[in-house]
Scaffold this motif. Sequence first.
Motif, PDB file in Angstrom:
ATOM      1  N   ASP A  37     -74.664 -42.549 -29.104  1.00 39.10           N
ATOM      2  CA  ASP A  37     -74.960 -41.182 -28.711  1.00 39.10           C
ATOM      3  C   ASP A  37     -75.450 -40.423 -29.950  1.00 39.10           C
ATOM      4  O   ASP A  37     -74.718 -40.296 -30.930  1.00 39.10           O
ATOM      5  CB  ASP A  37     -73.718 -40.498 -28.142  1.00 39.10           C
ATOM      6  N   PRO A  38     -76.691 -39.934 -29.935  1.00 33.79           N
ATOM      7  CA  PRO A  38     -77.240 -39.326 -31.148  1.00 33.79           C
ATOM      8  C   PRO A  38     -76.510 -38.054 -31.580  1.00 33.79           C
ATOM      9  O   PRO A  38     -76.379 -37.792 -32.777  1.00 33.79           O
ATOM     10  CB  PRO A  38     -78.696 -39.037 -30.785  1.00 33.79           C
ATOM     11  N   ILE A  39     -75.993 -37.297 -30.623  1.00 34.40           N
ATOM     12  CA  ILE A  39     -75.283 -36.063 -30.982  1.00 34.40           C
ATOM     13  C   ILE A  39     -73.963 -36.403 -31.656  1.00 34.40           C
ATOM     14  O   ILE A  39     -73.593 -35.790 -32.658  1.00 34.40           O
ATOM     15  CB  ILE A  39     -75.093 -35.162 -29.746  1.00 34.40           C
ATOM     16  N   ALA A  40     -73.258 -37.391 -31.131  1.00 34.04           N
ATOM     17  CA  ALA A  40     -72.005 -37.817 -31.760  1.00 34.04           C
ATOM     18  C   ALA A  40     -72.274 -38.374 -33.164  1.00 34.04           C
ATOM     19  O   ALA A  40     -71.526 -38.087 -34.110  1.00 34.04           O
ATOM     20  CB  ALA A  40     -71.305 -38.857 -30.891  1.00 34.04           C
ATOM     21  N   LEU A  41     -73.338 -39.143 -33.313  1.00 33.59           N
ATOM     22  CA  LEU A  41     -73.703 -39.663 -34.635  1.00 33.59           C
ATOM     23  C   LEU A  41     -74.023 -38.524 -35.603  1.00 33.59           C
ATOM     24  O   LEU A  41     -73.613 -38.540 -36.764  1.00 33.59           O
ATOM     25  CB  LEU A  41     -74.902 -40.606 -34.520  1.00 33.59           C
ATOM     26  N   PHE A  42     -74.756 -37.523 -35.112  1.00 32.67           N
ATOM     27  CA  PHE A  42     -75.095 -36.365 -35.930  1.00 32.67           C
ATOM     28  C   PHE A  42     -73.833 -35.636 -36.393  1.00 32.67           C
ATOM     29  O   PHE A  42     -73.705 -35.269 -37.566  1.00 32.67           O
ATOM     30  CB  PHE A  42     -76.005 -35.427 -35.124  1.00 32.67           C
ATOM     31  N   GLU A  43     -72.883 -35.432 -35.495  1.00 33.68           N
ATOM     32  CA  GLU A  43     -71.638 -34.743 -35.857  1.00 33.68           C
ATOM     33  C   GLU A  43     -70.823 -35.571 -36.858  1.00 33.68           C
ATOM     34  O   GLU A  43     -70.257 -35.024 -37.806  1.00 33.68           O
ATOM     35  CB  GLU A  43     -70.810 -34.422 -34.608  1.00 33.68           C
ATOM     36  N   ARG A  44     -70.785 -36.873 -36.650  1.00 31.76           N
ATOM     37  CA  ARG A  44     -70.075 -37.742 -37.593  1.00 31.76           C
ATOM     38  C   ARG A  44     -70.740 -37.690 -38.972  1.00 31.76           C
ATOM     39  O   ARG A  44     -70.059 -37.658 -39.997  1.00 31.76           O
ATOM     40  CB  ARG A  44     -70.041 -39.180 -37.067  1.00 31.76           C
ATOM     41  N   ALA A  45     -72.056 -37.674 -38.996  1.00 31.61           N
ATOM     42  CA  ALA A  45     -72.791 -37.580 -40.265  1.00 31.61           C
ATOM     43  C   ALA A  45     -72.462 -36.274 -40.965  1.00 31.61           C
ATOM     44  O   ALA A  45     -72.176 -36.256 -42.173  1.00 31.61           O
ATOM     45  CB  ALA A  45     -74.293 -37.697 -40.020  1.00 31.61           C
ATOM     46  N   GLY A  46     -72.499 -35.183 -40.224  1.00 34.32           N
ATOM     47  CA  GLY A  46     -72.217 -33.882 -40.810  1.00 34.32           C
ATOM     48  C   GLY A  46     -70.826 -33.791 -41.400  1.00 34.32           C
ATOM     49  O   GLY A  46     -70.629 -33.190 -42.460  1.00 34.32           O
ATOM     50  N   ALA A  47     -69.858 -34.383 -40.719  1.00 35.84           N
ATOM     51  CA  ALA A  47     -68.478 -34.369 -41.234  1.00 35.84           C
ATOM     52  C   ALA A  47     -68.393 -35.097 -42.565  1.00 35.84           C
ATOM     53  O   ALA A  47     -67.755 -34.627 -43.514  1.00 35.84           O
ATOM     54  CB  ALA A  47     -67.531 -34.995 -40.208  1.00 35.84           C
ATOM     55  N   ARG A  48     -69.045 -36.231 -42.651  1.00 35.09           N
ATOM     56  CA  ARG A  48     -69.031 -37.000 -43.906  1.00 35.09           C
ATOM     57  C   ARG A  48     -69.833 -36.289 -44.995  1.00 35.09           C
ATOM     58  O   ARG A  48     -69.425 -36.264 -46.153  1.00 35.09           O
ATOM     59  CB  ARG A  48     -69.561 -38.405 -43.651  1.00 35.09           C
ATOM     60  N   ASP A  49     -70.931 -35.714 -44.607  1.00 36.34           N
ATOM     61  CA  ASP A  49     -71.781 -34.996 -45.551  1.00 36.34           C
ATOM     62  C   ASP A  49     -71.009 -33.843 -46.184  1.00 36.34           C
ATOM     63  O   ASP A  49     -71.013 -33.672 -47.409  1.00 36.34           O
ATOM     64  CB  ASP A  49     -73.017 -34.483 -44.813  1.00 36.34           C
ATOM     65  N   SER A  50     -70.341 -33.056 -45.361  1.00 33.69           N
ATOM     66  CA  SER A  50     -69.613 -31.908 -45.895  1.00 33.69           C
ATOM     67  C   SER A  50     -68.417 -32.327 -46.738  1.00 33.69           C
ATOM     68  O   SER A  50     -67.929 -31.551 -47.553  1.00 33.69           O
ATOM     69  CB  SER A  50     -69.184 -30.963 -44.775  1.00 33.69           C
ATOM     70  N   ALA A  51     -67.972 -33.555 -46.584  1.00 33.11           N
ATOM     71  CA  ALA A  51     -66.866 -34.086 -47.390  1.00 33.11           C
ATOM     72  C   ALA A  51     -67.364 -34.786 -48.655  1.00 33.11           C
ATOM     73  O   ALA A  51     -66.564 -35.351 -49.406  1.00 33.11           O
ATOM     74  CB  ALA A  51     -66.032 -35.053 -46.551  1.00 33.11           C
ATOM     75  N   GLY A  52     -68.677 -34.771 -48.871  1.00 37.48           N
ATOM     76  CA  GLY A  52     -69.220 -35.402 -50.069  1.00 37.48           C
ATOM     77  C   GLY A  52     -69.398 -36.902 -49.955  1.00 37.48           C
ATOM     78  O   GLY A  52     -69.587 -37.585 -50.958  1.00 37.48           O
ATOM     79  N   ARG A  53     -69.362 -37.403 -48.744  1.00 38.67           N
ATOM     80  CA  ARG A  53     -69.528 -38.843 -48.521  1.00 38.67           C
ATOM     81  C   ARG A  53     -70.960 -39.104 -48.051  1.00 38.67           C
ATOM     82  O   ARG A  53     -71.213 -39.568 -46.944  1.00 38.67           O
ATOM     83  CB  ARG A  53     -68.479 -39.322 -47.531  1.00 38.67           C
TER      84      ARG A  53
END
Length: 162
Positions: A37-53
């Motif tokens: 699911d592209p939206i779920a992938l996008f949200e997962r990416a954003g969570a990692r991005d904001s955590a510096g991962r």
Amino acid sequence: MSDWQDRVDAVWADSALTEDEVIDRIDVLAAERSVDDPIALFERAGARDSAGREAEAEVLYRRALEIGLDDERRTRATIQLASTIRNLGKVDEALSLLRAEYEREPRGPLHDAAAAFYALALVSAGEAERAASISLQALAPHLPLYTRSVTGYAREIADGHA
């Protein structure tokens, strides 16, 4: 979808959560949807991005974009991916993505955001004057006075005449 997105938005809005808790909660919500699911992938990416991962985020952003997102999320994912890869040292690719996004829709709702990140990538590439020009062009329409002057000066900088 709305209930799911509301729950995702609530995670993002909860300032008491640590970065790891945000990732964990977003992952739990993403697991409710299909693995691609592209939206779920996008949200997962954003969570990692904001955590510096960033390295983890990059893979997820790319997959979400590859599968396809609605226009707003596609723009956000492109900006966020470009910012992420700039931080990972992939400045040329970041510049390419951001320039395309910046030029794509000059009156779009995220145009100024694209301009800001494009300017950051230009600074990373050693093009501070061009970055200043892009930033001033984005800022000028928001000024209560001097819009025309600032726009003109921004163009002079871009043309190498300032």
